[in-house]
Design a protein around this motif. Structure first.
Motif, PDB file in Angstrom:
ATOM      1  N   ASN A 890     -44.311   7.891  98.505  1.00 43.31           N
ATOM      2  CA  ASN A 890     -43.191   7.197  99.172  1.00 43.31           C
ATOM      3  C   ASN A 890     -41.792   7.929  99.331  1.00 43.31           C
ATOM      4  O   ASN A 890     -40.961   7.770  98.850  1.00 43.31           O
ATOM      5  CB  ASN A 890     -43.079   5.996  98.350  1.00 43.31           C
ATOM      6  N   VAL A 891     -42.089   9.068 100.225  1.00 42.48           N
ATOM      7  CA  VAL A 891     -41.032   9.823 100.175  1.00 42.48           C
ATOM      8  C   VAL A 891     -40.920  10.287 101.966  1.00 42.48           C
ATOM      9  O   VAL A 891     -41.648   9.888 102.731  1.00 42.48           O
ATOM     10  CB  VAL A 891     -40.973  11.306  99.552  1.00 42.48           C
ATOM     11  N   THR A 892     -39.694  10.619 102.297  1.00 39.39           N
ATOM     12  CA  THR A 892     -39.384  11.058 103.649  1.00 39.39           C
ATOM     13  C   THR A 892     -40.336  12.086 104.308  1.00 39.39           C
ATOM     14  O   THR A 892     -40.474  12.027 105.453  1.00 39.39           O
ATOM     15  CB  THR A 892     -38.035  11.247 103.900  1.00 39.39           C
ATOM     16  N   GLU A 893     -40.750  12.951 103.622  1.00 40.86           N
ATOM     17  CA  GLU A 893     -41.678  13.822 104.038  1.00 40.86           C
ATOM     18  C   GLU A 893     -42.979  13.859 102.962  1.00 40.86           C
ATOM     19  O   GLU A 893     -43.059  14.728 102.187  1.00 40.86           O
ATOM     20  CB  GLU A 893     -41.084  15.609 103.698  1.00 40.86           C
ATOM     21  N   GLY A 899     -38.307  15.595  99.784  1.00 41.86           N
ATOM     22  CA  GLY A 899     -37.677  14.665 100.821  1.00 41.86           C
ATOM     23  C   GLY A 899     -37.318  13.486  99.732  1.00 41.86           C
ATOM     24  O   GLY A 899     -37.638  13.476  98.527  1.00 41.86           O
ATOM     25  N   GLU A 900     -36.377  12.534 100.343  1.00 43.81           N
ATOM     26  CA  GLU A 900     -35.712  11.590  99.442  1.00 43.81           C
ATOM     27  C   GLU A 900     -36.829  10.539  99.474  1.00 43.81           C
ATOM     28  O   GLU A 900     -37.662  10.068 100.260  1.00 43.81           O
ATOM     29  CB  GLU A 900     -34.448  10.940 100.070  1.00 43.81           C
ATOM     30  N   ILE A 902     -38.189   6.759  99.624  1.00 49.16           N
ATOM     31  CA  ILE A 902     -37.988   5.728 100.466  1.00 49.16           C
ATOM     32  C   ILE A 902     -37.644   4.203  99.351  1.00 49.16           C
ATOM     33  O   ILE A 902     -38.807   3.987  98.805  1.00 49.16           O
ATOM     34  CB  ILE A 902     -39.009   5.445 101.226  1.00 49.16           C
ATOM     35  N   ASP A 904     -37.914   0.831  98.980  1.00 49.58           N
ATOM     36  CA  ASP A 904     -38.190  -0.560  99.652  1.00 49.58           C
ATOM     37  C   ASP A 904     -38.813  -1.465  98.265  1.00 49.58           C
ATOM     38  O   ASP A 904     -38.689  -0.923  97.161  1.00 49.58           O
ATOM     39  CB  ASP A 904     -39.555  -0.362 100.684  1.00 49.58           C
ATOM     40  N   SER A 907     -41.538   0.204  96.178  1.00 47.09           N
ATOM     41  CA  SER A 907     -41.274   1.309  95.323  1.00 47.09           C
ATOM     42  C   SER A 907     -40.149   0.958  94.200  1.00 47.09           C
ATOM     43  O   SER A 907     -40.248   1.571  93.158  1.00 47.09           O
ATOM     44  CB  SER A 907     -40.411   2.621  96.143  1.00 47.09           C
TER      45      SER A 907
END
Length: 1298
Positions: A890-893, A899-900, A902, A904, A907
């Motif tokens: 569950n990351v941006t990449e 990545g950071e 996400i 929600d 998470s």
């Protein structure tokens, strides 16, 4: 703004006339003009055709055309951007737009225009009406001239209404002439003509004239005229006036009639019929009196609807004149007189007028005040009549049924009954008096009128005396049938008395003063005691009387005060020279009924309904902890189970019907047998309301049938019983706490029904919702539509035994494809579809993935609060790795894993669970991230967990502990008492020193470990303190090392080591020692277990779960294997080990074989039972909160005790809990739970309101709780309850081994 044209006004006039014609019946039935106005004002609420009237449609069109543009404009203004200023929600928008529209200029102009137009229309309508009236009057005059006699037409019957009559106006001078003609000195013909003229005149003109006072006086005199036609004509005028005049006028008329009647009875004595003679209602003087009494009685029953709108003095005059009339009682001479109370009883046998007057506080206050100050004789006479009726039971009982039948079936109409015997008059007076007294004692000030001094009684009649008399009347009078009550039965003395008694039972204050008294209970139990002695009581209808006794006893047992009276008051009944409580009499009688051992019943056919009625009385007691405590020695559960098995076998033997063969069992008999079987199952089921009762139910072998029966009633949404306020929620939770209980729930279909209902709400939605109205997006993590199912799942999965039975040894299918139509039907399906989502196929199979998965994670979070449940799920499904991987994805990449994170809902929920299961500790030892986001640039400042170990942010550094002065005193005590350690007084000295130290400070570290060692050594060395027989166990490490720990135990070892290292109590190499300690414990305890052949997972491979007590002792001893094992082996001989060390008695040989095979631990059936019992007495608000939430105190206490308060208390308090229970006694385990629940009282009450009590108790630690702060409180509980609690704890062993 549109204007009304002349044609529009004419149309409005026609439409208004049609509207008035349509509602003519409603208006004409109004008793006054004010009432007619009220009807018109509330026409929209009362008339379903209101919006179909053309007049209403016309007005609606006009409003829409005038204000439509304004409404649209205001709506747009609010929805464009200013809507946030008024809040959210459609209702708020409607109110805001409505307010703006009403304040607009267009609305004010429309209202002004509409008002002017309607004034013109109404005025025109009135003028036209007056013209029509003048034409009718002219035609009426012409018709009168054509009549030779010139008499007026009598159109003044008491049933006519002022709305549908035509009157001629009358002048003041004419009324003056009429008043003069009505003078008593005038001839009969003159007075008759005057009355005719008066009846033709409008009542409003007559009542508003200046000479009304004199006219009323002459009319009252005419009432007593010997000419019946004259008095009838006056009575008709008064009746018409009652229906069309304000209260200030009708009050004068009413009081005039009442005083006239009072004077007549005072100066004209009417003899009461004697012997076979009676009264004839057609006799002129009686007919006149009855008509007048009937008129004022009708007014009495109607006046309550409107006298509150008038000054109180009017009401007081009406009430006082009534009481003065009815209190009239002749005390002179030996002959009995016919009095007003006899006539009012004949007309209103059930005293409806008095019930209506006593209903409202406004009038009740005046009635009771006047009864107390001036007219107490009315109540005295009523009591006297009840006593007289009871004393004369034998002489009039034979004709009671005939009297009831004749009174209940008398015709009301042209051919009505006119002859009444003396017995009938006495009976109706008794019924009237009974109804008056029954209503009177309902109220506090009514009961204050007692005691009452009556004739022929030396002592005044108290409330208790009155109730005893009424019960005795019920015993002596027959009832036609014990079945459904008919109209005839409604006048039966038995039913009337039962109605009064039931009313008193339903009101706590009334019941306490009237029913919860020793003489009343003795009177109720007298027939039962007589039957137990082998004699037949003097009851006119034995079965019916006993059924009514059971009904009243069951209602008494429903309340706390009544139950306490039945259970504990041993001065109620004397049997064979011994004083015993009412409960013992009731349960013995019930046992003999079930076993059919009452010899006096051998010649009588006693229905199963009677046995069921007395079982229900016992049920009201044994479904409470305190009641079961008293009834348990009688083994009533076995008696009921025996009767159920017998009935069940009879119903199963019914052969298949063969054509032409005679039926083996009549259909009615079969229905009765089935009904009796269900009644027995229902009563057996109610044993499951308490922990100890559930153990008894399980021992009967009928738990599966009972739970199936409960599920059938649950699906039909049937009430538990007539006395139960809540549903089956508490009972289901209680049953689900045990392994056999959850299996029974699963087999019955209960669990499947909850899961299907949940899945339908989560994934299917409502079928009746149209597509144009899509379901709103839920704002809460768990939508309100799913909350009930969520809480139900939490309740049934609260115990680790439930999760173990439903999920143990079941691998996830992990299908490559899931059918969208495939619904979840079990907890295992929920685990696969909503919680362990580890593939794209599972994600795509959900219509509402985020909402459904959030639900699953929330459920997982609650389940993992129980450490044993978490260990099972982790060992089978590798939860931690799954959640960590989901966080890493569950990351941006996601492709590179960089990545950071996400942020929600999913998470955040996963992060919370990972911290909860990754960190062990109490409220001051770990930090759990919240689930809510914050406002600002950084909505979630807490570290996201994607790998273990946890970030240091969530781990709180433990401060160093130093030896205090009090700990030094303990050390000094232990050092100085080595020589006297074997003295009997050493333990008392130790307890005093422990309490002194705990009340001033706390004990930590090695001092507490030394103290526990010395105490266990002392107790285990004393034969009097050893509870379990000695068990030979040789500590041989090489043989034990070959044993292997289960995956669950290995995970438990990891948690224990992590917690011990965090507390700086264990070394890095302590793992081997802890594993060896657990193996020794397994080996030692396995030698003391019985082999149980059962399908329950509970009995497979030893104790299901981790040995948290052994782990706690290992940490207490700072990882010293030798000291830990030595302490546990010695401790195993003591009684506290049975309750603190849960694996100690798992399938133990020390338990009775039926308990060992039941799968129900003594901590549940004993400790949890007393927690609920004491909680009800000591912290009743908390107990009530649990009942309302459908959760049970036993569930959360079993979780706390099962894992030794790990994750709920800080480590020092866990140590104090163990030390307190060992040093002070095992009953302190109960007191500890009571103290903790009392400490949480405010939080519990708050979360009961928010409907998340079970979630709060399982997820939140016990903040601010210190054992030392509650030690004095627990000592007080020991003083009050130790003799009971400790003796029951000792009773867990078979008697032969004690």
């Amino acid at each position: 703004m549109s204007q009304f044209s002349a044609e529009d006004e004419a149309e409005l006039q026609c439409l208004l006339r049609e509207l008035l014609k349509s509602v003519k019946d409603k208006i004409s039935g109004a008793p006054s003009v004010e009432c007619a106005e009220e009807i018109l004002l509330h026409l929209e609420e009362t008339d379903k055709n209101f919006h179909n009237y053309e007049f209403v449609k016309c007005l609606r069109e006009y409003v829409e055309s005038s204000l439509g543009a304004v409404i649209e404009e205001e709506t747009e203004n609010f929805t464009k951007g200013g809507g946030h200023a008024i809040g959210s929600g459609q209702d708020t928008l409607v109110h805001a737009v409505t307010k703006k529209t009403r304040e607009s200029t267009q609305c004010k102009q429309m209202m002004q225009m509409l008002k002017q137009t309607m004034m013109v229309v109404v005025e025109s309508l009135i003028n036209k009406f007056e013209e029509d009236q003048l034409k009718k009057e002219e035609m009426h005059r012409k018709s009168q001239h054509e009549q030779s006699s010139g008499h007026y037409t009598d159109n003044c019957s008491d049933s006519d209404s002022s709305f549908n009559q035509s009157y001629a106006f009358i002048k003041h001078e004419q009324l003056q002439v009429i008043a003069e003609k009505l003078d008593p000195s005038r001839p009969r013909e003159v007075r008759w003509e005057a009355l005719q003229s008066l009846c033709y005149a409008p009542p409003s003109d007559v009542l508003s004239c200046e000479i009304w006072t004199g006219l009323r006086r002459n009319l009252t005199n005419a009432l007593t005229d010997p000419d019946p036609e004259l008095s009838d004509k006056v009575l008709r005028f008064f009746a018409k006036t009652f229906s069309s005049s304000p209260l200030n006028v009708t009050k004068d008329i009413y009081t005039s009639i009442a005083k006239s009647l009072e004077a007549h009875f005072l100066y004209h004595k009417l003899n009461f019929p004697s012997g076979s003679t009676g009264i004839d209602a057609n006799r002129p003087d009686l007919a006149r009196l009855l008509k007048q009494m009937r008129l004022i009685n009708d007014f009495q029953k109607e006046v309550t609807t409107f006298w509150i709108r008038h000054p109180e003095k009017y009401m007081e005059e009406i009430i006082e004149s009534t009481l003065s009339l009815l209190a009239l009682h002749s005390e002179h001479g030996t002959e009995k007189s016919l009095e007003p109370i006899h006539l009012i009883s004949l007309l209103d046998i059930k005293a409806t007028w008095f019930k209506k007057w006593m209903h409202g506080y406004y009038s009740r206050t005046v009635v009771l005040r006047l009864l107390e100050r001036k007219y107490k004789s009315l109540i005295v006479n009523a009591v006297q009549q009840c006593i007289y009726y009871f004393d004369s039971c034998d002489s009039i009982r034979e004709g009671t049924l005939e009297i009831i039948h004749s009174l209940a079936h008398q015709q009301i109409g042209p051919v009505q009954r006119t002859q009444y015997s003396s017995k009938e008059l006495e009976f109706v007076y008794f019924v009237h008096s009974l109804c008056v007294l029954g209503r009177l004692v309902m109220y506090t000030n009514g009961r204050k009128l007692f005691p009452i001094k009556v004739k022929k009684r030396r002592d005044p009649v108290t409330l208790t005396d009155l109730v005893v008399i009424l019960i005795s009347i019920m015993y002596q009078h027959p009832k036609p049938s014990c079945g459904e009550t008919t109209h005839t039965d409604s006048l039966s003395p038995t039913n009337l008395v039962m109605e009064v008694l039931r009313t008193l039972c339903d009101r706590t204050e009334c019941a306490v003063e009237c029913l919860y008294q020793i003489p009343v209970i003795e009177t109720l139990l007298a027939p039962i005691i007589t039957l137990l002695k082998g004699k037949l009581p003097k009851l006119n209808s034995l079965e019916c009387a006993l059924t009514h006794i059971a009904d009243i006893l069951a209602r008494i047992a429903t309340s706390e005060q009544g139950l306490s009276l039945l259970l504990y008051d041993r001065n109620l009944v004397w049997a064979e020279g011994e004083s015993i409580s009412a409960t013992h009499v009731i349960v013995q009688f019930t046992q003999r009924l079930l076993a059919k051992e009452l010899h006096v019943f051998s010649e009588l056919e006693i229905s199963s309904a009677l046995s069921g009625a007395f079982i229900f009385v016992c049920r009201q007691m044994y479904n409470t902890c305190e009641g079961l405590q008293v009834l348990w020695p009688y083994s009533l559960h076995e008696c009921i189970a025996k009767a159920w098995r017998k009935t069940s076998s009879l119903s199963e033997r019914v052969p298949t019907p063969v054509p032409g063969a005679p039926p083996a069992l009549a259909s009615q008999e079969l229905q009765n047998a089935v009904a009796w079987e269900e009644m027995l199952l229902d009563n057996l089921l109610n044993f499951a309301a308490t922990p100890k009762g559930l153990l008894l139910l399980q021992q009967t072998g009928a738990i599966n049938e009972c739970v199936t029966y409960m599920f059938s009633r649950f699906t039909k949404k049937l009430q538990v019983s007539r006395c139960e306020k809540f549903g089956y929620g508490v009972m289901v939770t209680q049953v689900a706490a045990t392994a056999p209980g959850i299996v029974a729930l699963q087999n019955s279909g209960f669990v499947q029904a909850i899961v299907v209902e949940l899945w339908s709400a989560l994934e299917c939605g409502r079928e009746d919702v149209r597509v144009v109205h899509p379901k709103s997006t839920p704002m809460d993590p768990i939508d309100r539509s799913c909350l009930k199912s969520f809480l139900s799942l939490v309740n049934i999965l609260s115990s680790p035994h439930a999760v173990w039975e439903l999920l143990a040894h079941q691998a996830l299918p992990n299908k490559t494809e899931y059918n969208l139509r495939e619904m979840a039907t079990s907890v295992f399906d929920l685990m696969d579809r909503l919680i362990i989502i580890n593939s794209e196929a599972k994600i795509h199979s959900l219509f509402n993935y985020e909402q459904s998965h959030t639900f699953g994670l929330r459920l997982l979070s609650v389940l993992c609060c129980n450490l044993d449940t978490y260990l099972l799920l982790e060992s089978q499904y590798n939860l931690c790795e799954l959640l960590l991987q989901s966080q890493r994805d569950n990351v941006t990449e996601p492709s590179t894993g960089e990545g950071e994170f996400i942020i929600d809902g999913l998470s955040v929920e996963r992060n919370h669970i990972l911290v909860r299961i990754g960190a062990v500790g109490g409220p001051s030892e770990r930090t759990l991230p919240p689930r809510a986001l914050q406002k600002g640039n950084d909505p979630y400042p807490w570290p996201m967990v994607s790998t273990y170990p946890l970030p240091k942010y969530y781990i709180i550094d433990m401060p160093k502990t130093f030896c205090t002065k009090q700990e030094s005193e303990i050390c000094a005590f232990l050092a100085s008492s080595k020589e006297t350690e074997r003295d009997a007084s050493w333990m008392d000295d130790c307890r005093r020193q422990f309490c002194k130290t705990m009340t001033t400070n706390t004990l930590n570290g090695y001092v507490l470990a030394d103290l526990l060692e010395r105490v266990v050594l002392h107790l285990s060395s004393s034969p009097n303190d050893c509870f379990f027989p000695p068990a030979e166990y040789k500590v041989v490490d090489h043989s034990v090392k070959t044993r292997s720990l289960t995956s669950v135990e290995q995970l438990g070892v990891g948690i224990s080591l992590r917690y011990g290292k965090f507390l700086k109590l264990l070394r890095e190499d302590s793992e081997q020692d802890l594993c060896l300690l657990l193996k020794h414990c397994h080996e030692f305890l396995s030698q003391q277990r019985v082999n149980v052949n059962s399908e329950l997972s509970h009995f497979k491979s030893g104790y299901p779960g981790q040995d948290w007590f052994a782990s706690t002792v290992f940490l207490l001893m700072h990882g010293d294997l030798g000291r830990s094992l030595s302490l546990l082996l010695r401790f195993s001989r003591l009684l506290p080990s049975a309750f603190l060390w849960l694996p100690r008695l798992h399938s133990s040989v020390h338990l009775p074989i039926e308990i060992a095979k039941s799968g129900i631990h003594p901590v549940y059936s004993c400790t949890a039972h007393y927690v609920e019992m004491l909680l009800k007495a000591e912290v009743p608000l908390v107990f009530s909160a649990f009942r309302m939430s459908g959760f049970t105190p036993s569930q959360i206490c079993i979780q706390w005790l099962g894992q030794c308060f790990w994750n709920y208390l800080d480590w020092p308090e866990i140590c104090h809990y163990v030390a307190t229970c060992v040093i002070m006694g095992p009953d302190y385990q109960v007191y500890m739970c009571i103290a903790a629940l009392g400490h949480l009282q405010q939080d519990i009450l708050q979360h009961t309101q928010t409907q998340d009590l079970q979630v709060f108790l399982k997820e939140e630690p016990i903040h601010g709780f210190r054992v030392s702060n509650y030690l004095e409180y627990m000592k007080g509980l020991e003083h009050n309850y130790r003799s009971m609690v400790l003796s029951d704890m000792r009773s867990i062993l078979p008697r032969s081994s004690l």
